[in-house]
Design a protein around this motif. Structure first.
Motif, short mmCIF file in Angstrom:
data_model
loop_
_atom_site.label_atom_id
_atom_site.label_comp_id
_atom_site.label_asym_id
_atom_site.label_seq_id
_atom_site.Cartn_x
_atom_site.Cartn_y
_atom_site.Cartn_z
N SER A 122 0.81 -1.22 0.00
CA SER A 122 0.00 0.00 0.00
C SER A 122 0.84 1.27 0.00
O SER A 122 0.31 2.37 0.09
CB SER A 122 -0.91 0.00 1.23
OG SER A 122 -0.12 0.01 2.42
N ARG A 123 2.16 1.09 -0.08
CA ARG A 123 3.13 2.21 -0.01
C ARG A 123 3.06 2.89 1.35
O ARG A 123 3.39 4.06 1.48
CB ARG A 123 2.92 3.24 -1.11
CG ARG A 123 2.86 2.79 -2.56
CD ARG A 123 3.64 1.61 -2.96
NE ARG A 123 3.81 1.51 -4.41
CZ ARG A 123 3.00 0.84 -5.22
NH1 ARG A 123 1.95 0.20 -4.72
NH2 ARG A 123 3.25 0.76 -6.51
N GLN A 124 2.71 2.11 2.37
CA GLN A 124 2.67 2.62 3.74
C GLN A 124 3.62 1.79 4.59
O GLN A 124 3.55 0.56 4.60
CB GLN A 124 1.24 2.52 4.32
CG GLN A 124 0.17 3.18 3.49
CD GLN A 124 0.43 4.67 3.32
OE1 GLN A 124 0.44 5.44 4.28
NE2 GLN A 124 0.64 5.08 2.08
N MET A 125 4.51 2.46 5.29
CA MET A 125 5.50 1.80 6.13
C MET A 125 5.26 2.18 7.58
O MET A 125 5.02 3.36 7.89
CB MET A 125 6.91 2.21 5.69
CG MET A 125 8.00 1.28 6.14
SD MET A 125 9.56 1.66 5.31
CE MET A 125 10.60 0.40 6.06
N VAL A 126 5.30 1.20 8.47
CA VAL A 126 5.09 1.46 9.89
C VAL A 126 6.03 0.58 10.70
O VAL A 126 6.17 -0.61 10.43
CB VAL A 126 3.61 1.21 10.28
CG1 VAL A 126 3.18 -0.21 9.99
CG2 VAL A 126 3.37 1.56 11.74
N LYS A 127 6.73 1.18 11.62
CA LYS A 127 7.65 0.46 12.50
C LYS A 127 8.63 -0.44 11.73
O LYS A 127 8.97 -1.54 12.15
CB LYS A 127 6.90 -0.34 13.56
CG LYS A 127 6.25 0.56 14.61
CD LYS A 127 5.80 -0.21 15.82
CE LYS A 127 5.40 0.74 16.96
NZ LYS A 127 6.53 1.44 17.55
N GLY A 128 9.04 0.03 10.55
CA GLY A 128 10.08 -0.66 9.81
C GLY A 128 9.61 -1.71 8.84
O GLY A 128 10.44 -2.36 8.19
N PHE A 129 8.30 -1.93 8.70
CA PHE A 129 7.81 -2.92 7.73
C PHE A 129 6.70 -2.31 6.88
O PHE A 129 6.07 -1.32 7.26
CB PHE A 129 7.35 -4.20 8.42
CG PHE A 129 6.23 -4.02 9.43
CD1 PHE A 129 4.90 -4.08 9.04
CD2 PHE A 129 6.53 -3.82 10.77
CE1 PHE A 129 3.88 -3.92 9.96
CE2 PHE A 129 5.51 -3.67 11.70
CZ PHE A 129 4.18 -3.71 11.29
#
Length: 607
Positions: free
Chosen positions: A450-457
């Motif tokens: 989704s082209r969304q990165m959170v906490k490194g993943f």
């Protein structure tokens, strides 16, 4: 029980009990029987990984083998197997490293199908993402009721499904693991903290992607201040991911599905400025992996009988592959050899016509089995020899261009679905010294999800594997429409091949590449079983197929005469780049022989 069948419920309970007792016995035995342990040994050097399409040699091993799409992931699985771990243990370690080194394709923010063989039985572990409880059939429609464009739907929180990888792997490890869960994340944690070199493939995909750099977390991690992707070979560290993996190692999958990590996922999904999603903490906490019965079918090649087992719905790959092979067996295809190492126009005509018929059935019938009833009450109705023989008779000397779905025995109140883009994925194939095997296909769907990165993943965009339009022009519903809690249809098809007479496992295979997974797996099976190639040479065959439209050929791999011959038979030929990546292992008299796709970074390791 035959490997052609999944374990019955009583068998699962008994095996779980026996597994627990064996672990307990080993612990009580103390020094007399020390349980295996695993300590990761970091590689002495971390060279850049090249993918240039150069032919790979294939790798012969004796007792075990692991094949995956990145050498650092393969090395992690190899070390786990050398330490006494099982195929599932190795798969957990491989997936954790892929999360770090191949974030464009898979990771803990996505989903996976894992097919497992324990020497007796096959079971399918379903870690497919699910739609949030608040999702509706209008999820991917605009204000006028028209389907959104693909990337308008993908980029942001709207497309993110509830991830399933970790819950699925935890379930499989509980039943088939031998090493402690906590130790299996050590390779990924070390590499995240100490760094790994950006591969040429990762750099190329960062360069070509138009959307990923717009996410602040991704920009800060992967790009320079002036917006250029970090060069290949750059040593990249990911301390945020290392922290998440440490918690998962210590606390289990609940560290991901509840608490701080879950809150960060939900905030990212719901907080997107222009395309928010509806995921909640309850959606994450409530996710459950499923055990399903594999879908198996018989196949005969050169007077030898095989049993091919793949993933059932919500997977569509096993049905489509079995239909293609079954229809081909009713045609003259088996009498058409390779010419100069390549499939010929007459064979490609028969193959792509069979593929059109299979994809027509796929578009009408296949969806999440918790929401969609199979035709005639059984998915196997689509594989019945008499039904496939009727379908094969539709193939003539000229291309049908677009096939219509068949009727395997009962009418359904469903509408055929429009073609839906699918992307991404990574394939892991493993055999261990104890008679176990794993074929796992794992994904975040599109390039960088989704082209969304959170906490490194990276978070997946798996919900766009649903058909955007929930109904056909006549108002009948589409099987693969969005519904709350539903799993989108997938083309992933981790696959085992058995010798039917002896029950012996003879091949582990699978592929990446959206709907082209189906054609890669079918190509690979046909190349090994019918054309007599080893797994590496079969992988390197050019790719081809049809999604029930044009005939698709891998560019610059077929002679112009082949293209002209297909066109003379009425084919609309398109030469297009194929997202490709088969990783496979086959039994040999001396042990195993593994192959890795030259179109990806992968290798095979084993002893």
């Amino acid at each position: 029980m035959s490997p052609a069948h999944a374990r019955r419920p009583y068998s699962r309970r008994v095996r779980r009990l026996v597994h627990s007792l064996l672990i307990a016995a080993g612990l009580l035995a103390g020094c007399a029987s020390t349980p295996p342990s695993f300590t990761y040994q970091p590689p002495s050097e971390l060279p850049p990984v090249a993918f240039n399409g150069t032919a790979k040699p294939g790798w012969a091993t004796h007792t075990f083998a692991v094949a995956a799409a990145h050498p650092l992931a393969v090395d992690a699985g190899y070390q786990v197997l050398r330490a006494g771990g099982t195929a599932v243990d190795a798969a957990v370690a491989v997936q954790a490293v892929l999360t770090l080194v191949e974030p464009q394709s898979s990771g803990i923010g996505g989903g996976a199908f894992l097919l497992h063989y324990d020497g007796h039985d096959v079971v399918a572990y379903d870690g497919r993402e699910t739609a949030p409880a608040a999702a509706t059939e209008r999820l991917f429609l605009d204000a006028d009721g028209k389907p959104l464009s693909f990337h308008a739907a993908v980029v942001g929180g709207r497309s993110v499904g509830v991830p399933g990888v970790l819950r699925m792997q935890e379930l499989a490890h509980r039943e088939h693991g031998r090493l402690p869960w906590a130790t299996l994340f050590a390779p990924a944690i070390w590499l995240a903290e100490n760094g790994f070199p950006i591969s040429e493939r990762l750099h190329a995909q960062l360069s070509s992607d138009r959307f990923f750099r717009n996410d602040p977390a991704a920009f800060a991690y992967f790009y320079t201040a002036d917006g250029k992707p970090l060069p290949a070979g750059t040593r990249l560290r990911n301390p945020e991911l290392a922290q998440v993996l440490r918690r998962i190692a210590r606390e289990g999958s609940s560290a991901f599905y509840e608490g701080e990590v879950a809150q960060a996922i939900v905030a990212k999904v719901r907080g997107h400025a222009t395309n928010p999603g509806a995921m909640t903490l309850a959606d994450l906490a409530g996710y459950r992996a499923r055990e399903r019965q594999p879908l198996c079918s018989d196949y005969r090649a050169h007077a030898h009988d095989y049993r091919i087992c793949g993933f059932p719905p919500p997977g569509s790959g096993a049905i489509a592959v079995a239909q293609i092979l079954g229809i081909l067996s009713q045609t003259p295809a088996s009498g058409i050899p390779l010419a100069n190492g390549l499939p010929t126009a007459p064979w490609l005509h028969l193959y792509t016509e069979a593929a059109r018929l299979a994809f027509a059935d796929r578009g009408l019938y296949v969806g999440d089995p918790d929401f969609v009833q199979p035709p005639a009450g059984r998915w196997e109705s689509l594989l019945a020899p008499a039904y496939l023989a009727r379908r094969a008779r539709l193939i003539g000397p000229a291309s049908m261009k677009t096939a219509q779905p068949g009727n395997p025995g009962a009418a359904v109140a469903l509408a055929p679905a429009e073609a839906q883009p699918e992307h991404g994925t990574s394939q892991v194939s493993i055999v261990d010294p104890y008679g176990n095997a794993v074929s796992m296909t794992t994904t975040v769907e599109d390039q960088f999800g989704s082209r969304q990165m959170v906490k490194g993943f990276v978070l997946n965009n798996e919900l766009t594997d649903f058909n955007f339009a929930p109904a056909g022009a006549d108002g009948r519903p589409v099987a693969n429409r969005v519904q709350p809690g539903k799993r989108p249809r997938s083309s992933m098809d981790p696959t085992f091949v058995f010798d039917k007479a002896s029950g012996q496992l003879v091949m582990v295979t699978g592929a990446m590449g959206g709907p082209m997974i189906i054609h890669q797996v079918a190509k690979h099976l046909y190349g090994v079983l019918d054309w007599g190639l080893d797994v590496q040479r079969a992988i390197e065959l050019p790719n081809f197929g049809s999604l029930n439209g044009p005939t698709l050929l891998e560019p610059n791999r077929f002679p112009p005469a082949t293209v002209r011959a297909l066109q003379s038979m009425g084919h609309e030929v398109e030469q297009v780049p194929f997202p490709a990546g088969i990783q496979a292992i086959q039994r040999t008299p001396g042990g195993w022989f593994g192959g890795a796709d030259p179109r990806r970074d992968g290798i095979v390791m084993g002893d």
